[in-house]
Design a protein around this motif. Structure first.
Motif, PDB file in Angstrom:
ATOM      1  N   HIS A  33       0.791  -1.238   0.000  1.00 57.96           N
ATOM      2  CA  HIS A  33       0.000   0.000   0.000  1.00 57.96           C
ATOM      3  C   HIS A  33       0.824   1.289   0.000  1.00 57.96           C
ATOM      4  N   LEU A  68       3.294   5.598  -3.025  1.00 62.13           N
ATOM      5  CA  LEU A  68       2.156   4.816  -3.520  1.00 62.13           C
ATOM      6  C   LEU A  68       2.495   4.104  -4.823  1.00 62.13           C
ATOM      7  N   ARG A  81      -6.844   5.669  -3.829  1.00 60.84           N
ATOM      8  CA  ARG A  81      -5.524   5.904  -4.410  1.00 60.84           C
ATOM      9  C   ARG A  81      -5.660   6.753  -5.672  1.00 60.84           C
TER      10      ARG A  81
END
Length: 393
Positions: A192, A294, A324
Motif C-alpha cells: 500500500h 504509492l 488511491r
C-alpha cells in the motif's frame, strides 16, 4: 482469458459483449466489471443476467481497468477458460446471520477438502460498504483455509450509497457477496505505501465500521489535532473525505504490514466511519503517503506477484483502491503503468476495499491498497477463435 470492452456503458452493448464472449471456444465462465457511471439498475440488467447460461461473477465499481487505461464509463467482459463455481451470500450487513453456518450449508461441506471446492484461486466480490464484511471474510477463510489465493474487491460508487452493486446469475444484488471458485493457478502481491505519521492510538470505543473514541477522546478530536500539527488546518465537515483520503488509519498487525482503514464519514458526535471494521481495543496509527510511496508500492505488489509466477501467458488482475486514484489524481497513470505489462493482458477495478491473502497469511479486507494477481493461462486463451480476437497485445 478472452477480454472485450464496451466504452459506452449501455445495456444493449453489454448484452452484445456477453453473447460474443460466451460463444467463444473454451469459455466456461464470465467476469463482468462495470462502471457506476453506466447507471445500471436491476430493472435494466436482471432480465439479461437471468438469461446467462454460464456462471457469472462481477460488480459495479467507481472505475474499471483495461490494460493501461482507466475507464469511468463502460463495461469489461472477460471469458474464463476454466471451470468457475459461484456462491452468493446475501445479507452482508445482517447482524443475525451466522456466516459460518450459512457457508457450510451452501457449500455442503462434509470434510476439510470437499470435492469441487479445492480450486486454487478464490475470487471474492462484495458490497464495499456492508457492515459485516470482516465476519464474512473470517468465516470464509475459516472454512476454506490456506493453500490457495484469495483476491477481489468491494463494489460500489463514489456516491457511497447502498444501491445494488453485485452482478451474478441471480441478478444485480445489494448488500451481498459473491465467491467464485476458479480452477486456475495464480500468484499474488499486496502493498500500500502508506507510512505512519502519528500514533499509535488505542481504539477505546468502536461499533463495527465506526470509530467512536481514540484514547478515550472523540475520534475526530484526536484526528483533527494530528492533522493540524501536520499543517492541514482546513477540514470541512461537509467534505471530510477531501482531507481524510490523504490520512487513513493503519491497524497494527503482529509481524505483518498494517491494514489500512479509510475514514470517509464524519458524524456530529465526532465519530468516524471507515470502509471496513476497526475493532475496539486495537491500536491504530494515522498514515500518510506521497506519489512516490504509492506508485512504488504498486510496483512492489507487481514484483511480488511475478516472483511467484504460476506459468507463462495468462492474465493480470488488478484491484486498486479508488482512494488511491483520488489521492494521486493525474499521477494515477504512473501507478497503472507500474503494474501493467504491455505483453500481458490486464483487467481490474478501482474498488472500495480490497480482498487478498498470499496463499499463506491470514485473509484480510484492506483499504487504500494495491492487489495484483497473475492468473495462469487458461483453456480459452489457447482455443482457436473463428472471428476477430480482442486480446490485448
Amino acid at each position: 482469458m478472452i477480454i472485450e470492452t464496451d466504452r459506452s456503458g449501455g445495456v444493449k452493448e453489454l448484452e452484445e459483449l456477453l453473447e460474443r464472449v460466451s460463444s467463444r471456444p473454451g469459455v466456461e465462465g464470465l467476469l463482468v466489471l462495470a462502471c457506476g457511471e453506466n447507471g445500471f439498475t436491476p430493472e435494466d440488467l436482471n432480465p439479461l443476467l437471468w438469461r446467462q447460461n454460464l456462471p457469472l461473477a462481477g460488480g459495479i465499481f467507481p472505475a474499471i481497468l483495461r490494460g493501461a487505461e482507466k475507464l469511468e464509463r463502460g463495461t469489461i467482459v472477460a471469458g474464463l477458460g476454466a471451470p468457475l463455481r459461484t456462491l452468493v451470500v446475501p445479507g452482508l450487513s445482517d447482524p443475525d446471520i451466522d456466516f459460518t453456518r450459512h457457508l457450510e450449508e451452501a457449500l455442503e461441506i462434509e470434510g476439510p477438502s470437499p470435492p469441487g471446492l479445492d480450486a486454487p484461486t478464490v475470487l471474492v466480490l462484495l458490497d464495499g460498504l456492508a457492515r459485516r464484511i470482516e465476519p464474512f471474510v473470517e468465516a470464509l477463510y475459516g472454512l476454506l483455509g490456506i493453500g490457495r489465493t484469495y483476491l477481489g474487491g468491494g463494489a460500489g460508487t463514489l456516491a457511497m450509497d447502498r444501491s445494488p452493486m453485485i452482478i451474478c446469475n441471480q441478478g444485480l444484488l445489494a448488500d451481498a457477496a459473491l465467491v467464485g471458485f476458479l480452477d486456475v493457478p495464480s500468484s499474488l502481491g499486496v502493498s500500500h505505501g502508506w507510512n505512519p505519521v502519528a500514533g499509535p492510538f488505542r481504539v477505546t470505543s468502536s461499533r463495527g465500521t465506526t470509530v467512536e473514541t481514540l484514547d478515550w477522546k472523540p475520534a475526530f478530536q484526536v484526528y483533527r489535532q494530528v492533522l493540524e500539527r501536520l499543517g492541514v488546518h482546513s477540514i470541512d465537515p461537509e467534505d471530510f473525505f477531501a482531507a481524510s483520503r490523504s490520512y487513513p488509519f493503519g491497524i497494527a498487525r503482529v509481524g505483518a504490514e498494517r491494514v489500512v482503514r479509510d475514514p470517509y464519514q464524519l458524524h456530529p458526535d465526532g465519530s468516524l466511519t471507515c470502509v471496513g471494521a476497526v475493532r475496539q481495543g486495537s491500536f491504530v496509527h494515522i498514515l500518510h503517503g506521497d506519489r512516490h510511496s504509492l506508485v512504488s508500492a504498486a510496483a512492489e505488489a507487481r514484483r511480488i506477484s511475478q516472483r511467484f509466477q504460476p506459468g507463462p501467458g495468462g492474465t493480470r488482475l488488478f484491484f486498486d483502491c479508488i482512494s488511491r486514484v483520488l489521492f494521486l489524481k493525474e499521477c494515477y497513470a504512473e501507478e497503472l503503468s507500474a503494474v501493467h505489462d504491455p505483453l500481458q493482458p490486464l483487467v481490474g477495478a478501482c474498488s472500495i476495499g480490497e480482498i487478498a491473502n498470499n496463499g499463506h497469511s491470514y485473509l484480510e479486507f484492506y483499504n487504500m491498497t494495491s492487489v495484483v494477481a497473475d492468473l495462469a493461462a487458461d483453456l480459452a486463451e489457447v482455443q482457436p477463435i473463428p472471428d476477430r480476437q480482442e486480446h490485448e497485445p
